[in-house]
Design a protein around this motif. Structure first.
Motif, PDB file in Angstrom:
ATOM      1  N   SER A  62     -19.943 -26.503  37.521  1.00 34.99           N
ATOM      2  CA  SER A  62     -18.987 -27.368  36.832  1.00 34.99           C
ATOM      3  C   SER A  62     -18.650 -26.830  35.448  1.00 34.99           C
ATOM      4  CB  SER A  62     -19.558 -28.781  36.712  1.00 34.99           C
ATOM      5  OG  SER A  62     -20.784 -28.766  35.992  1.00 34.99           O
ATOM      6  N   ALA A  63     -19.635 -26.216  34.775  1.00 36.18           N
ATOM      7  CA  ALA A  63     -19.394 -25.668  33.444  1.00 36.18           C
ATOM      8  C   ALA A  63     -18.446 -24.485  33.504  1.00 36.18           C
ATOM      9  CB  ALA A  63     -20.719 -25.253  32.808  1.00 36.18           C
ATOM     10  N   ALA A  64     -18.574 -23.654  34.539  1.00 38.89           N
ATOM     11  CA  ALA A  64     -17.677 -22.504  34.675  1.00 38.89           C
ATOM     12  C   ALA A  64     -16.236 -22.949  34.848  1.00 38.89           C
ATOM     13  CB  ALA A  64     -18.118 -21.645  35.859  1.00 38.89           C
ATOM     14  N   GLU A  65     -16.037 -24.027  35.612  1.00 42.29           N
ATOM     15  CA  GLU A  65     -14.681 -24.540  35.817  1.00 42.29           C
ATOM     16  C   GLU A  65     -14.091 -25.076  34.516  1.00 42.29           C
ATOM     17  OE1 GLU A  65     -14.888 -27.376  38.929  1.00 42.29           O
ATOM     18  OE2 GLU A  65     -15.604 -25.936  40.425  1.00 42.29           O
ATOM     19  N   MET A  66     -14.940 -25.605  33.660  1.00 50.34           N
ATOM     20  CA  MET A  66     -14.464 -26.196  32.413  1.00 50.34           C
ATOM     21  C   MET A  66     -14.281 -25.179  31.299  1.00 50.34           C
ATOM     22  SD  MET A  66     -16.811 -29.646  32.327  1.00 50.34           S
ATOM     23  CE  MET A  66     -16.091 -30.231  30.794  1.00 50.34           C
ATOM     24  N   TYR A  67     -15.184 -24.188  31.216  1.00 48.70           N
ATOM     25  CA  TYR A  67     -15.209 -23.337  30.032  1.00 48.70           C
ATOM     26  C   TYR A  67     -14.933 -21.856  30.282  1.00 48.70           C
ATOM     27  CZ  TYR A  67     -17.387 -27.490  28.085  1.00 48.70           C
ATOM     28  OH  TYR A  67     -17.620 -28.773  27.684  1.00 48.70           O
ATOM     29  N   ILE A  68     -15.131 -21.379  31.499  1.00 46.72           N
ATOM     30  CA  ILE A  68     -14.901 -19.953  31.754  1.00 46.72           C
ATOM     31  C   ILE A  68     -13.547 -19.708  32.411  1.00 46.72           C
ATOM     32  CG2 ILE A  68     -15.736 -17.899  32.956  1.00 46.72           C
ATOM     33  CD1 ILE A  68     -18.551 -18.907  32.678  1.00 46.72           C
ATOM     34  N   GLU A  69     -13.258 -20.420  33.477  1.00 48.07           N
ATOM     35  CA  GLU A  69     -12.004 -20.175  34.186  1.00 48.07           C
ATOM     36  C   GLU A  69     -10.766 -20.316  33.288  1.00 48.07           C
ATOM     37  OE1 GLU A  69     -11.562 -22.078  37.932  1.00 48.07           O
ATOM     38  OE2 GLU A  69     -13.625 -21.663  38.559  1.00 48.07           O
ATOM     39  N   PRO A  70     -10.705 -21.312  32.392  1.00 52.41           N
ATOM     40  CA  PRO A  70      -9.497 -21.436  31.557  1.00 52.41           C
ATOM     41  C   PRO A  70      -9.259 -20.254  30.620  1.00 52.41           C
ATOM     42  CG  PRO A  70     -10.695 -23.514  31.595  1.00 52.41           C
ATOM     43  CD  PRO A  70     -11.590 -22.485  32.222  1.00 52.41           C
ATOM     44  N   LEU A 115      -9.997 -17.003  31.263  1.00 52.63           N
ATOM     45  CA  LEU A 115      -9.942 -15.706  31.935  1.00 52.63           C
ATOM     46  C   LEU A 115      -8.632 -14.947  31.733  1.00 52.63           C
ATOM     47  CD1 LEU A 115     -11.844 -16.405  35.282  1.00 52.63           C
ATOM     48  CD2 LEU A 115     -12.661 -15.223  33.236  1.00 52.63           C
ATOM     49  N   PRO A 116      -7.470 -15.565  31.883  1.00 53.71           N
ATOM     50  CA  PRO A 116      -6.227 -14.784  31.708  1.00 53.71           C
ATOM     51  C   PRO A 116      -6.115 -14.134  30.331  1.00 53.71           C
ATOM     52  CG  PRO A 116      -5.770 -16.862  32.800  1.00 53.71           C
ATOM     53  CD  PRO A 116      -7.184 -16.949  32.326  1.00 53.71           C
ATOM     54  N   ALA A 117      -6.343 -14.921  29.274  1.00 51.26           N
ATOM     55  CA  ALA A 117      -6.224 -14.381  27.920  1.00 51.26           C
ATOM     56  C   ALA A 117      -7.323 -13.361  27.636  1.00 51.26           C
ATOM     57  CB  ALA A 117      -6.274 -15.511  26.889  1.00 51.26           C
ATOM     58  N   PHE A 118      -8.527 -13.627  28.134  1.00 52.06           N
ATOM     59  CA  PHE A 118      -9.635 -12.702  27.874  1.00 52.06           C
ATOM     60  C   PHE A 118      -9.368 -11.354  28.540  1.00 52.06           C
ATOM     61  CE2 PHE A 118     -13.805 -10.804  28.203  1.00 52.06           C
ATOM     62  CZ  PHE A 118     -14.413 -11.157  26.998  1.00 52.06           C
ATOM     63  N   ALA A 119      -8.905 -11.372  29.788  1.00 51.85           N
ATOM     64  CA  ALA A 119      -8.614 -10.120  30.497  1.00 51.85           C
ATOM     65  C   ALA A 119      -7.515  -9.335  29.786  1.00 51.85           C
ATOM     66  CB  ALA A 119      -8.215 -10.419  31.936  1.00 51.85           C
ATOM     67  N   ARG A 120      -6.564 -10.053  29.212  1.00 57.48           N
ATOM     68  CA  ARG A 120      -5.484  -9.384  28.483  1.00 57.48           C
ATOM     69  C   ARG A 120      -5.964  -8.798  27.157  1.00 57.48           C
ATOM     70  NH1 ARG A 120      -2.349 -13.751  26.760  1.00 57.48           N
ATOM     71  NH2 ARG A 120      -3.636 -13.647  24.869  1.00 57.48           N
ATOM     72  N   LEU A 156     -16.531  -9.193  32.966  1.00 51.70           N
ATOM     73  CA  LEU A 156     -17.344 -10.408  33.009  1.00 51.70           C
ATOM     74  C   LEU A 156     -17.954 -10.522  34.402  1.00 51.70           C
ATOM     75  CD1 LEU A 156     -15.047 -12.997  31.167  1.00 51.70           C
ATOM     76  CD2 LEU A 156     -16.898 -11.585  30.219  1.00 51.70           C
ATOM     77  N   ASP A 157     -19.269 -10.438  34.473  1.00 51.21           N
ATOM     78  CA  ASP A 157     -20.007 -10.563  35.736  1.00 51.21           C
ATOM     79  C   ASP A 157     -20.626 -11.961  35.745  1.00 51.21           C
ATOM     80  OD1 ASP A 157     -21.734 -10.450  37.874  1.00 51.21           O
ATOM     81  OD2 ASP A 157     -22.526  -8.466  37.408  1.00 51.21           O
ATOM     82  N   VAL A 158     -19.981 -12.894  36.455  1.00 51.60           N
ATOM     83  CA  VAL A 158     -20.352 -14.301  36.384  1.00 51.60           C
ATOM     84  C   VAL A 158     -21.085 -14.728  37.648  1.00 51.60           C
ATOM     85  CG1 VAL A 158     -19.511 -16.649  36.051  1.00 51.60           C
ATOM     86  CG2 VAL A 158     -18.306 -14.729  34.972  1.00 51.60           C
ATOM     87  N   THR A 159     -22.278 -15.305  37.469  1.00 49.48           N
ATOM     88  CA  THR A 159     -23.041 -15.882  38.571  1.00 49.48           C
ATOM     89  C   THR A 159     -22.957 -17.401  38.469  1.00 49.48           C
ATOM     90  OG1 THR A 159     -24.577 -14.017  38.689  1.00 49.48           O
ATOM     91  CG2 THR A 159     -25.332 -16.116  39.613  1.00 49.48           C
ATOM     92  N   LEU A 160     -22.404 -18.041  39.495  1.00 43.94           N
ATOM     93  CA  LEU A 160     -22.297 -19.498  39.519  1.00 43.94           C
ATOM     94  C   LEU A 160     -23.452 -20.058  40.321  1.00 43.94           C
ATOM     95  CD1 LEU A 160     -18.466 -19.933  40.129  1.00 43.94           C
ATOM     96  CD2 LEU A 160     -19.715 -19.784  37.971  1.00 43.94           C
ATOM     97  N   ALA A 193     -13.557 -20.990  21.436  1.00 44.48           N
ATOM     98  CA  ALA A 193     -12.182 -21.287  21.028  1.00 44.48           C
ATOM     99  C   ALA A 193     -11.373 -21.940  22.136  1.00 44.48           C
ATOM    100  CB  ALA A 193     -11.484 -20.004  20.578  1.00 44.48           C
ATOM    101  N   GLY A 194     -11.805 -21.779  23.396  1.00 48.18           N
ATOM    102  CA  GLY A 194     -11.047 -22.296  24.518  1.00 48.18           C
ATOM    103  C   GLY A 194     -11.090 -23.811  24.593  1.00 48.18           C
ATOM    104  N   GLN A 195     -10.084 -24.387  25.190  1.00 44.74           N
ATOM    105  CA  GLN A 195     -10.022 -25.833  25.368  1.00 44.74           C
ATOM    106  C   GLN A 195     -10.554 -26.184  26.747  1.00 44.74           C
ATOM    107  OE1 GLN A 195      -9.145 -28.126  23.058  1.00 44.74           O
ATOM    108  NE2 GLN A 195      -9.073 -26.380  21.656  1.00 44.74           N
ATOM    109  N   PRO A 196     -11.635 -26.989  26.847  1.00 49.60           N
ATOM    110  CA  PRO A 196     -12.173 -27.344  28.155  1.00 49.60           C
ATOM    111  C   PRO A 196     -11.195 -28.201  28.955  1.00 49.60           C
ATOM    112  CG  PRO A 196     -13.192 -28.678  26.471  1.00 49.60           C
ATOM    113  CD  PRO A 196     -12.352 -27.647  25.753  1.00 49.60           C
ATOM    114  N   VAL A 197     -11.277 -28.070  30.263  1.00 49.81           N
ATOM    115  CA  VAL A 197     -10.465 -28.905  31.146  1.00 49.81           C
ATOM    116  C   VAL A 197     -11.378 -29.762  31.991  1.00 49.81           C
ATOM    117  CG1 VAL A 197      -8.586 -27.248  31.255  1.00 49.81           C
ATOM    118  CG2 VAL A 197     -10.406 -27.116  32.927  1.00 49.81           C
TER     119      VAL A 197
END
Length: 308
Positions: free
Chosen positions: A107-115, A117-122, A129-133, A299-303
């Motif tokens: 649940s934390a990844a959906e709120m804080y990591i996924e949002p 990803l686009p800007a971070f990759a850019r 980022l090697d993410v284990t859920l 800095a990201g905004q959680p969803v």
């Protein structure tokens, strides 16, 4: 020469190279920021260390001996490569690059990591980022992870913890269909007579005991029911289907409560607890890639997540 150079060895080698490249002690001394006499002493000490003359010196000229030529031809490329390697290391310090291994509750990844990803990759194309859920609580260091995102109550004491969101609370919820057949519990201890959807921490044999708050203290209720899962979204879907009472994080069911698909239960006994934190081991020098990830998450905004 010894395989590992001492600081004195390295200074003498730099002195030799500077003179060999300029064939002028004054210009070489100016390049190194030392006096000509100090440079001359370093070169003489280097020759004594090697037991061979490297330069033929007169009042008018400086030329390499045959031994000096051979040494210069072999050492100059090696020192150049060493300089390039040091430059690349410094560049790594300035430009984030490499792999950041992260362990995160789902649940934390959906709120804080996924949002992010686009800007971070850019912004950081050289960072992987090697993410284990996984909802299991693992040892961050022993597991080879650089950072983890989890709730506050399961963070090791020796970790640096950065709060990411507000406190959370868990709610007992049920569908109107379930309540129409079985009724609603009046107190958390009444749950022992209800059909509950139980959740088990990954890797643990016994389902989680539901926690409530009363008279300034937490207490547990060991529930029973027709379903045990280790996946919280599945537990929520089962509650929506009327299989039993679920115990879920409030943020994940706001829309379902607002729509009437779920009814909150036992709210007076549902207290808040520390929410999600980004945690990582204490370290003197943090890798730029890890620092970039931490800054991006903060800095990201959680969803808010919802399960259909």
């Amino acid at each position: 020469m010894d395989t590992l150079l001492s600081s004195a060895d390295y200074n003498q080698l730099r002195a030799f190279l500077a003179v060999a490249e300029t064939l002028n002690f004054s210009r070489a001394a100016e390049r190194l920021g030392v006096s000509p006499s100090a440079l001359s002493q370093m070169v003489r000490g280097f020759e004594e260390r090697l037991g061979v003359r490297l330069f033929n010196r007169t009042t008018r000229s400086v030329v390499l001996t045959e031994a000096g030529e051979r040494l210069f031809e072999r050492v100059r490329p090696a020192v150049s490569q060493l300089g390039d390697a040091i430059g690349q290391a410094r560049q790594q310090r300035e430009r984030p690059a490499g792999t950041v291994r992260i362990h995160s509750f789902r649940s934390a990844a959906e709120m804080y990591i996924e949002p992010i990803l686009p800007a971070f990759a850019r912004d950081y194309p050289d960072v992987v980022l090697d993410v284990t859920l996984d909802d299991a609580v693992v040892d961050v260091v022993a597991g080879g992870f650089d950072a983890a995102i989890r709730i506050g109550e399961v963070i090791e004491r020796d970790m640096v913890a950065v709060r990411l969101g507000a406190d959370m609370r868990q709610l007992a919820v049920a569908s109107p269909d379930y309540l129409a057949v079985h009724g609603a519990p009046a107190h958390p201890r009444d749950l022992v007579r209800h059909r509950c959807i139980r959740w088990r921490w990954p890797g643990r044999p016994i389902p989680y005991a539901w926690e409530f708050f009363e008279d300034g203290a937490w207490f547990e209720v060991v529930v029973d029911g027709p379903l045990i899962v280790d996946d919280k979204p599945m537990a929520l879907r089962a509650a929506l289907q009327g299989i039993g009472i679920g115990f879920v994080v409030e943020d994940t069911v706001r829309e379902h409560i607002a729509s009437g698909r779920l009814v909150p239960l036992l709210e007076p006994w549902s207290a808040r607890f520390p929410g999600h934190f980004l945690c990582y081991p204490q370290q003197r020098q943090m890798a730029p890639a890890l620092r970039a990830f931490i800054d991006a998450v903060r800095a990201g905004q959680p969803v808010r997540d919802s399960v259909d």
